[in-house]
Design an enzyme around this catalytic site. Structure first.
Site, PDB file in Angstrom:
ATOM      1  N   PHE A   1       5.645  -3.142   4.818  1.00 45.67           N
ATOM      2  CA  PHE A   1       6.344  -4.050   3.906  1.00 45.67           C
ATOM      3  C   PHE A   1       6.241  -3.499   2.488  1.00 45.67           C
ATOM      4  O   PHE A   1       5.685  -2.427   2.262  1.00 45.67           O
ATOM      5  CB  PHE A   1       5.726  -5.455   3.998  1.00 45.67           C
ATOM      6  CG  PHE A   1       4.315  -5.542   3.478  1.00 45.67           C
ATOM      7  CD1 PHE A   1       3.241  -5.113   4.239  1.00 45.67           C
ATOM      8  CD2 PHE A   1       4.055  -6.045   2.212  1.00 45.67           C
ATOM      9  CE1 PHE A   1       1.938  -5.191   3.757  1.00 45.67           C
ATOM     10  CE2 PHE A   1       2.752  -6.131   1.718  1.00 45.67           C
ATOM     11  CZ  PHE A   1       1.703  -5.696   2.498  1.00 45.67           C
ATOM     12  N   ASN A  46       1.665 -14.703   2.191  1.00 44.36           N
ATOM     13  CA  ASN A  46       2.369 -13.477   2.570  1.00 44.36           C
ATOM     14  C   ASN A  46       1.991 -13.093   4.011  1.00 44.36           C
ATOM     15  O   ASN A  46       0.872 -12.644   4.287  1.00 44.36           O
ATOM     16  CB  ASN A  46       1.963 -12.380   1.571  1.00 44.36           C
ATOM     17  CG  ASN A  46       2.683 -11.076   1.834  1.00 44.36           C
ATOM     18  OD1 ASN A  46       2.934 -10.720   2.978  1.00 44.36           O
ATOM     19  ND2 ASN A  46       2.999 -10.365   0.773  1.00 44.36           N
ATOM     20  N   ASP A  93       6.002   0.279   1.161  1.00 45.99           N
ATOM     21  CA  ASP A  93       5.559   1.197   2.225  1.00 45.99           C
ATOM     22  C   ASP A  93       6.566   2.314   2.538  1.00 45.99           C
ATOM     23  O   ASP A  93       6.171   3.443   2.826  1.00 45.99           O
ATOM     24  CB  ASP A  93       5.262   0.419   3.523  1.00 45.99           C
ATOM     25  CG  ASP A  93       3.900  -0.253   3.479  1.00 45.99           C
ATOM     26  OD1 ASP A  93       3.123   0.021   2.544  1.00 45.99           O
ATOM     27  OD2 ASP A  93       3.609  -1.053   4.388  1.00 45.99           O
ATOM     28  N   THR A 105      -3.300 -16.724   0.810  1.00 44.75           N
ATOM     29  CA  THR A 105      -1.997 -16.082   0.608  1.00 44.75           C
ATOM     30  C   THR A 105      -0.978 -16.712   1.550  1.00 44.75           C
ATOM     31  O   THR A 105      -1.346 -17.211   2.614  1.00 44.75           O
ATOM     32  CB  THR A 105      -2.067 -14.562   0.877  1.00 44.75           C
ATOM     33  OG1 THR A 105      -0.768 -13.995   0.672  1.00 44.75           O
ATOM     34  CG2 THR A 105      -2.510 -14.237   2.300  1.00 44.75           C
ATOM     35  N   ASP A 112      -5.382  -8.992  -4.274  1.00 42.11           N
ATOM     36  CA  ASP A 112      -4.252  -8.724  -5.157  1.00 42.11           C
ATOM     37  C   ASP A 112      -4.100  -7.218  -5.202  1.00 42.11           C
ATOM     38  O   ASP A 112      -5.081  -6.468  -5.299  1.00 42.11           O
ATOM     39  CB  ASP A 112      -4.475  -9.310  -6.553  1.00 42.11           C
ATOM     40  CG  ASP A 112      -3.137  -9.485  -7.264  1.00 42.11           C
ATOM     41  OD1 ASP A 112      -2.211 -10.053  -6.665  1.00 42.11           O
ATOM     42  OD2 ASP A 112      -3.001  -9.032  -8.418  1.00 42.11           O
TER      43      ASP A 112
END
Ligand code: IMP
Length: 200
Positions: free
Chosen positions: A153, A10, A156, A8, A70
């Site tokens: 993030f 992220n 949230d 990832t 995911d």
């Protein structure tokens, strides 16, 4: 030390995943350790399909065990949307805030008792030999009427954890990991990863 790549880019996810894997003695690698780290197109219809695609692509390219997650937010009142499309709910290349605002707008007139939602994560691990392992984690909650909290993030700030009545964004990362979809999935994958770590 056994190497493991997180499939990832992220950074928010990397922070959460690393904080749980830290005690496993893996050398955890990320996109920052490679020059030509591929960006996988998430075009599968399921979380599992996307997670496997991400992990397998990285494993194939670097020949190192890979781990991908995911995640989707499934809202009852919206028939499970945004679900597998959670990252691009408000369109391609949108911000987390734009996605949250779209969700709040769509749910403006929905009463509290009909705002149930669930976060679901699938984690896929591809071992050195290419064997696939997958685990799930879920967290039940409901969607608030406005943003609350400063941490985390994605969704949230508008996702209230059931029985806690706080948003994920009001929790510390350690508190979130104990109960979150990703935290639970990581605990489940930990049991599998231990078998692959030469140091154990
Ligand atoms: P992805 O496809 O797994 O990257 O996740 C889809 C989207 O879900 C992300 O872009 C975030 O907006 C959201 N998301 C994933 N995990 C979380 C989380 O732990 N909290 C809030 N939102 C999340």
């Amino acid at each position: 030390m056994t190497e493991l790549i997180l499939a990832t880019k992220n950074l928010d996810k990397i922070i959460e995943i690393k904080s749980v894997l830290d005690n496993l003695n893996f050398k955890v690698l990320t996109f920052r350790d490679f020059e030509n780290f591929p960006e996988t197109k998430e075009d599968k219809k399921t979380l599992e399909g996307n997670a496997e695609k991400k992990a397998r692509e990285i494993w194939k390219k670097f020949q190192i065990p890979a781990l991908a997650d995911d995640t989707g937010l499934f809202v009852d009142a919206l028939d499970g949307a945004p679900g597998v499309f959670s990252s691009r709910f408000a369109g391609e290349n949108v911000t987390y805030k734009q996605n949250r605002e779209k969700l709040l707008r769509l749910m403006k007139n929905i009463p509290l008792q009909k705002r149930d939602a669930i976060f679901r994560t699938i984690i896929v691990f591809i071992s050195q030999s290419g064997e696939k392992f997958s685990v799930k984690g879920e967290c039940k909650g409901y969607i608030g009427f406005e943003e609350k909290g400063k941490n985390g993030f994605g969704y949230d700030k508008i996702f209230y954890v059931k029985n806690l009545d706080k948003t994920f964004a009001e929790l510390t990362i350690t508190e979130k990991n104990k109960i979150s979809h990703r935290g639970i999935a990581l605990k489940n994958i930990n049991k599998i990863l231990k078998k692959f770590n030469k140091n154990f």
